[in-house]
Scaffold this motif. Structure first.
Motif, PDB file in Angstrom:
ATOM      1  N   ALA A  73       0.842  -1.208   0.000  1.00  0.00           N
ATOM      2  CA  ALA A  73       0.000   0.000   0.000  1.00  0.00           C
ATOM      3  C   ALA A  73       0.871   1.250   0.000  1.00  0.00           C
ATOM      4  O   ALA A  73       0.558   2.238  -0.675  1.00  0.00           O
ATOM      5  CB  ALA A  73      -0.934  -0.002   1.200  1.00  0.00           C
ATOM      6  N   CYS A  74       1.977   1.209   0.723  1.00  0.00           N
ATOM      7  CA  CYS A  74       2.889   2.356   0.754  1.00  0.00           C
ATOM      8  C   CYS A  74       3.553   2.571  -0.595  1.00  0.00           C
ATOM      9  O   CYS A  74       3.729   3.709  -1.033  1.00  0.00           O
ATOM     10  CB  CYS A  74       3.935   2.180   1.852  1.00  0.00           C
ATOM     11  SG  CYS A  74       3.242   2.332   3.514  1.00  0.00           S
ATOM     12  N   ARG A  75       3.897   1.495  -1.258  1.00  0.00           N
ATOM     13  CA  ARG A  75       4.476   1.621  -2.602  1.00  0.00           C
ATOM     14  C   ARG A  75       3.472   2.264  -3.559  1.00  0.00           C
ATOM     15  O   ARG A  75       3.824   3.121  -4.367  1.00  0.00           O
ATOM     16  CB  ARG A  75       4.905   0.247  -3.137  1.00  0.00           C
ATOM     17  CG  ARG A  75       6.106  -0.327  -2.424  1.00  0.00           C
ATOM     18  CD  ARG A  75       6.442  -1.728  -2.956  1.00  0.00           C
ATOM     19  NE  ARG A  75       7.355  -2.408  -2.080  1.00  0.00           N
ATOM     20  CZ  ARG A  75       8.666  -2.235  -2.056  1.00  0.00           C
ATOM     21  NH1 ARG A  75       9.218  -1.396  -2.920  1.00  0.00           N
ATOM     22  NH2 ARG A  75       9.425  -2.892  -1.221  1.00  0.00           N
ATOM     23  N   LYS A  76       2.215   1.854  -3.459  1.00  0.00           N
ATOM     24  CA  LYS A  76       1.166   2.416  -4.303  1.00  0.00           C
ATOM     25  C   LYS A  76       0.932   3.893  -3.953  1.00  0.00           C
ATOM     26  O   LYS A  76       0.739   4.722  -4.851  1.00  0.00           O
ATOM     27  CB  LYS A  76      -0.126   1.611  -4.139  1.00  0.00           C
ATOM     28  CG  LYS A  76      -1.205   2.014  -5.104  1.00  0.00           C
ATOM     29  CD  LYS A  76      -0.784   1.726  -6.536  1.00  0.00           C
ATOM     30  CE  LYS A  76      -1.891   2.028  -7.509  1.00  0.00           C
ATOM     31  NZ  LYS A  76      -1.468   1.835  -8.891  1.00  0.00           N
ATOM     32  N   LEU A  77       0.957   4.221  -2.672  1.00  0.00           N
ATOM     33  CA  LEU A  77       0.800   5.617  -2.256  1.00  0.00           C
ATOM     34  C   LEU A  77       1.923   6.478  -2.823  1.00  0.00           C
ATOM     35  O   LEU A  77       1.687   7.603  -3.266  1.00  0.00           O
ATOM     36  CB  LEU A  77       0.779   5.725  -0.732  1.00  0.00           C
ATOM     37  CG  LEU A  77      -0.528   5.351  -0.062  1.00  0.00           C
ATOM     38  CD1 LEU A  77      -0.323   5.193   1.442  1.00  0.00           C
ATOM     39  CD2 LEU A  77      -1.583   6.400  -0.347  1.00  0.00           C
ATOM     40  N   LEU A  78       3.139   5.957  -2.810  1.00  0.00           N
ATOM     41  CA  LEU A  78       4.265   6.710  -3.364  1.00  0.00           C
ATOM     42  C   LEU A  78       4.077   6.912  -4.861  1.00  0.00           C
ATOM     43  O   LEU A  78       4.288   8.012  -5.376  1.00  0.00           O
ATOM     44  CB  LEU A  78       5.588   5.996  -3.081  1.00  0.00           C
ATOM     45  CG  LEU A  78       6.837   6.726  -3.561  1.00  0.00           C
ATOM     46  CD1 LEU A  78       6.983   8.085  -2.872  1.00  0.00           C
ATOM     47  CD2 LEU A  78       8.074   5.875  -3.336  1.00  0.00           C
ATOM     48  N   GLU A  79       3.646   5.863  -5.541  1.00  0.00           N
ATOM     49  CA  GLU A  79       3.389   5.969  -6.984  1.00  0.00           C
ATOM     50  C   GLU A  79       2.324   7.039  -7.260  1.00  0.00           C
ATOM     51  O   GLU A  79       2.504   7.902  -8.118  1.00  0.00           O
ATOM     52  CB  GLU A  79       2.914   4.611  -7.510  1.00  0.00           C
ATOM     53  CG  GLU A  79       2.581   4.595  -8.981  1.00  0.00           C
ATOM     54  CD  GLU A  79       2.032   3.235  -9.427  1.00  0.00           C
ATOM     55  OE1 GLU A  79       1.230   3.220 -10.373  1.00  0.00           O
ATOM     56  OE2 GLU A  79       2.389   2.204  -8.821  1.00  0.00           O
TER      57      GLU A  79
END
Length: 99
Positions: free
Chosen positions: A41-47
């Motif tokens: 989820a954090c990777r997606k938020l960064l994206e």
């Protein structure tokens, strides 16, 4: 000032992840613990945060007094190198809004 304008384009969770990853170089595991989300989820938020910065999208508009108060707190903590206060500020905002 431009940096603050860019941050206004993001949700609180996106801001937290972007700052922790790109500014403070935290790992995804650390970020996930701080914002209460999974690593994916954090990777997606960064994206998403990077896309929103590029798109020049402003998501929130704060009243002038709220804007000044938050900017003052952020500037003081950043100038003093008070990473704990910066992380606490971001964590509080990120948890206020669930995705």
């Amino acid at each position: 000032m431009a940096f603050v304008v860019i941050l206004q384009r993001l949700t609180p969770a996106e801001r937290a992840v972007l700052l922790l990853r790109d500014v403070f170089d935290f790992g995804y595991g650390e970020i996930a613990d701080l914002v209460g989300k999974s690593e994916p989820a954090c990777r997606k938020l960064l994206e998403r945060s990077r896309e929103n910065v590029t798109a020049e999208k402003r998501l929130f508009s704060a009243p002038p007094e709220t804007h000044r108060r938050l900017l003052r707190a952020f500037t003081q903590a950043a100038s003093a190198g008070d990473l704990d206060s910066l992380v606490a500020m971001r964590r509080k905002q990120a948890r206020r809004r669930d995705l």
